[in-house]
Design a protein around this motif. Structure first.
Motif, PDB file in Angstrom:
ATOM      1  N   LYS A 101      -9.317  -0.880   8.280  1.00  0.00           N
ATOM      2  CA  LYS A 101     -10.670  -0.342   8.117  1.00  0.00           C
ATOM      3  C   LYS A 101     -10.633   1.176   7.942  1.00  0.00           C
ATOM      4  CE  LYS A 101     -15.203  -0.251  10.293  1.00  0.00           C
ATOM      5  NZ  LYS A 101     -16.008  -0.672  11.428  1.00  0.00           N
ATOM      6  N   LEU A 102      -9.831   1.856   8.733  1.00  0.00           N
ATOM      7  CA  LEU A 102      -9.733   3.315   8.645  1.00  0.00           C
ATOM      8  C   LEU A 102      -8.929   3.752   7.427  1.00  0.00           C
ATOM      9  CD1 LEU A 102     -10.746   5.754  10.242  1.00  0.00           C
ATOM     10  CD2 LEU A 102      -8.607   5.720  11.517  1.00  0.00           C
ATOM     11  N   PHE A 103      -7.914   2.969   7.077  1.00  0.00           N
ATOM     12  CA  PHE A 103      -7.062   3.280   5.921  1.00  0.00           C
ATOM     13  C   PHE A 103      -7.196   2.157   4.897  1.00  0.00           C
ATOM     14  CE2 PHE A 103      -5.332   5.788   9.312  1.00  0.00           C
ATOM     15  CZ  PHE A 103      -5.111   7.007   8.687  1.00  0.00           C
ATOM     16  N   LEU A 104      -8.282   2.193   4.182  1.00  0.00           N
ATOM     17  CA  LEU A 104      -8.568   1.194   3.161  1.00  0.00           C
ATOM     18  C   LEU A 104      -7.814   1.567   1.889  1.00  0.00           C
ATOM     19  CD1 LEU A 104     -10.128  -1.320   2.356  1.00  0.00           C
ATOM     20  CD2 LEU A 104     -12.045   0.150   1.716  1.00  0.00           C
ATOM     21  N   LEU A 105      -6.705   0.883   1.645  1.00  0.00           N
ATOM     22  CA  LEU A 105      -5.859   1.185   0.493  1.00  0.00           C
ATOM     23  C   LEU A 105      -6.314   0.368  -0.700  1.00  0.00           C
ATOM     24  CD1 LEU A 105      -2.357   1.213   2.221  1.00  0.00           C
ATOM     25  CD2 LEU A 105      -3.935   3.127   1.864  1.00  0.00           C
ATOM     26  N   LYS A 106      -6.470   1.032  -1.824  1.00  0.00           N
ATOM     27  CA  LYS A 106      -6.905   0.350  -3.051  1.00  0.00           C
ATOM     28  C   LYS A 106      -5.697  -0.217  -3.778  1.00  0.00           C
ATOM     29  CE  LYS A 106     -10.900   3.290  -3.556  1.00  0.00           C
ATOM     30  NZ  LYS A 106     -11.570   4.311  -4.323  1.00  0.00           N
ATOM     31  N   LYS A 107      -5.886  -1.391  -4.328  1.00  0.00           N
ATOM     32  CA  LYS A 107      -4.822  -2.021  -5.127  1.00  0.00           C
ATOM     33  C   LYS A 107      -4.646  -1.231  -6.423  1.00  0.00           C
ATOM     34  CE  LYS A 107      -4.535  -5.662  -2.386  1.00  0.00           C
ATOM     35  NZ  LYS A 107      -3.547  -5.726  -1.380  1.00  0.00           N
ATOM     36  N   HIS A 108      -3.393  -1.100  -6.849  1.00  0.00           N
ATOM     37  CA  HIS A 108      -3.089  -0.398  -8.099  1.00  0.00           C
ATOM     38  C   HIS A 108      -1.713  -0.822  -8.588  1.00  0.00           C
ATOM     39  CE1 HIS A 108      -0.273   2.332  -6.076  1.00  0.00           C
ATOM     40  NE2 HIS A 108      -1.173   2.429  -5.104  1.00  0.00           N
ATOM     41  N   SER A 109      -1.398  -0.463  -9.818  1.00  0.00           N
ATOM     42  CA  SER A 109      -0.059  -0.743 -10.333  1.00  0.00           C
ATOM     43  C   SER A 109       0.925   0.211  -9.657  1.00  0.00           C
ATOM     44  CB  SER A 109      -0.027  -0.582 -11.853  1.00  0.00           C
ATOM     45  OG  SER A 109      -0.416   0.722 -12.206  1.00  0.00           O
ATOM     46  N   PRO A 110       2.208  -0.134  -9.647  1.00  0.00           N
ATOM     47  CA  PRO A 110       3.200   0.713  -8.982  1.00  0.00           C
ATOM     48  C   PRO A 110       3.203   2.145  -9.527  1.00  0.00           C
ATOM     49  CG  PRO A 110       4.146  -1.419  -9.482  1.00  0.00           C
ATOM     50  CD  PRO A 110       2.809  -1.371 -10.165  1.00  0.00           C
ATOM     51  N   ARG A 111       3.392   3.092  -8.607  1.00  0.00           N
ATOM     52  CA  ARG A 111       3.461   4.514  -8.949  1.00  0.00           C
ATOM     53  C   ARG A 111       4.749   5.097  -8.398  1.00  0.00           C
ATOM     54  NH1 ARG A 111      -2.252   5.836  -6.328  1.00  0.00           N
ATOM     55  NH2 ARG A 111      -3.564   4.740  -7.800  1.00  0.00           N
ATOM     56  N   ASN A 112       5.421   5.858  -9.221  1.00  0.00           N
ATOM     57  CA  ASN A 112       6.603   6.600  -8.773  1.00  0.00           C
ATOM     58  C   ASN A 112       6.172   8.010  -8.420  1.00  0.00           C
ATOM     59  OD1 ASN A 112       8.510   4.518  -9.277  1.00  0.00           O
ATOM     60  ND2 ASN A 112       8.396   4.984 -11.444  1.00  0.00           N
ATOM     61  N   LYS A 113       6.636   8.476  -7.276  1.00  0.00           N
ATOM     62  CA  LYS A 113       6.329   9.833  -6.818  1.00  0.00           C
ATOM     63  C   LYS A 113       7.577  10.444  -6.214  1.00  0.00           C
ATOM     64  CE  LYS A 113       1.465   9.207  -5.571  1.00  0.00           C
ATOM     65  NZ  LYS A 113       0.498   9.414  -4.472  1.00  0.00           N
ATOM     66  N   ILE A 114       7.531  11.737  -6.063  1.00  0.00           N
ATOM     67  CA  ILE A 114       8.570  12.465  -5.346  1.00  0.00           C
ATOM     68  C   ILE A 114       7.904  13.108  -4.135  1.00  0.00           C
ATOM     69  CG2 ILE A 114      10.247  14.355  -5.422  1.00  0.00           C
ATOM     70  CD1 ILE A 114      11.023  12.242  -7.402  1.00  0.00           C
ATOM     71  N   ILE A 115       8.479  12.912  -2.963  1.00  0.00           N
ATOM     72  CA  ILE A 115       8.006  13.598  -1.756  1.00  0.00           C
ATOM     73  C   ILE A 115       8.933  14.789  -1.521  1.00  0.00           C
ATOM     74  CG2 ILE A 115       7.712  13.456   0.752  1.00  0.00           C
ATOM     75  CD1 ILE A 115       5.650  11.747  -0.626  1.00  0.00           C
ATOM     76  N   GLU A 116       8.339  15.947  -1.328  1.00  0.00           N
ATOM     77  CA  GLU A 116       9.086  17.155  -0.969  1.00  0.00           C
ATOM     78  C   GLU A 116       8.475  17.718   0.304  1.00  0.00           C
ATOM     79  OE1 GLU A 116       9.616  19.979  -4.140  1.00  0.00           O
ATOM     80  OE2 GLU A 116       9.896  18.389  -5.620  1.00  0.00           O
ATOM     81  N   PHE A 117       9.303  18.379   1.091  1.00  0.00           N
ATOM     82  CA  PHE A 117       8.846  18.940   2.350  1.00  0.00           C
ATOM     83  C   PHE A 117       8.610  20.438   2.223  1.00  0.00           C
ATOM     84  CE2 PHE A 117      11.478  15.589   4.815  1.00  0.00           C
ATOM     85  CZ  PHE A 117      10.473  14.658   4.668  1.00  0.00           C
ATOM     86  N   VAL A 118       7.593  20.891   2.923  1.00  0.00           N
ATOM     87  CA  VAL A 118       7.285  22.314   3.022  1.00  0.00           C
ATOM     88  C   VAL A 118       7.261  22.648   4.507  1.00  0.00           C
ATOM     89  CG1 VAL A 118       5.473  24.040   2.664  1.00  0.00           C
ATOM     90  CG2 VAL A 118       5.965  22.359   0.877  1.00  0.00           C
ATOM     91  N   SER A 119       7.888  23.749   4.857  1.00  0.00           N
ATOM     92  CA  SER A 119       7.860  24.187   6.254  1.00  0.00           C
ATOM     93  C   SER A 119       7.618  25.691   6.299  1.00  0.00           C
ATOM     94  CB  SER A 119       9.163  23.843   6.968  1.00  0.00           C
ATOM     95  OG  SER A 119      10.196  24.673   6.500  1.00  0.00           O
ATOM     96  N   PHE A 120       7.388  26.174   7.493  1.00  0.00           N
ATOM     97  CA  PHE A 120       7.117  27.594   7.698  1.00  0.00           C
ATOM     98  C   PHE A 120       7.989  28.089   8.836  1.00  0.00           C
ATOM     99  CE2 PHE A 120       3.560  25.733   5.613  1.00  0.00           C
ATOM    100  CZ  PHE A 120       3.172  26.696   4.690  1.00  0.00           C
TER     101      PHE A 120
END
Length: 153
Positions: free
Chosen positions: A42-61
């Motif tokens: 209910k809180l995280f209602l994820l919508k259906k979609h075709s597969p997506r490729n992404k890159i996760i990168e980290f940022v720090s301080f």
């Protein structure tokens, strides 16, 4: 600790968000040792979609208490985008050991609880444990955490 942080931050993590699961299904696939009971479909209602490729990168301080605005400015400087909540679920599944080293915060559009407080997904843990939890969006963050950003492929 600084060397360890620098090695972690310099990585890029390709992920595939297949778009066919609910939040509760992704939680099961993540095999976490502890999960916030507020993380629901209910809180995280994820919508259906075709597969997506992404890159996760980290940022720090290298200082305590970076602000949300500072994080966004750094994302923009690096050509990165804010993640969505789905990215946190898939990252936890596809890279289960990364969160054992440092807390990872996903600055997606915050969700609100019944009191109106704003929260984002975070991954944390230790040597033998992994957690999926909600972090107060308005809290202060520390130098030993990283913020996940995305880059389209």
């Amino acid at each position: 600790m600084i060397e360890k942080l620098e090695k972690i931050i310099q990585k890029a993590f390709p992920i595939i968000c297949d778009g066919s699961h609910t939040a509760s299904e992704l939680i099961v696939l993540g095999k976490y040792d502890s999960i916030s009971d507020m993380i629901t479909d209910k809180l995280f209602l994820l919508k259906k979609h075709s597969p997506r490729n992404k890159i996760i990168e980290f940022v720090s301080f290298n200082h305590y208490n970076p602000t949300f605005e500072e994080v966004l400015i750094e994302f923009a400087r690096r050509g990165l985008e804010r993640p969505d909540s789905e990215d946190a679920f898939y990252f936890g599944i596809q890279y289960p050991d990364e969160q054992k080293m440092l807390p990872i915060f996903f600055l997606h559009e915050p969700v609100h609880n019944s009191s109106g407080n704003r929260f984002i997904l975070a991954l944390g843990g230790g040597l033998n444990q992994r957690y999926l939890y909600l972090s107060d969006f308005d809290s202060k963050w520390y130098w030993h955490c990283v913020f996940a950003a995305t880059r389209s492929t």
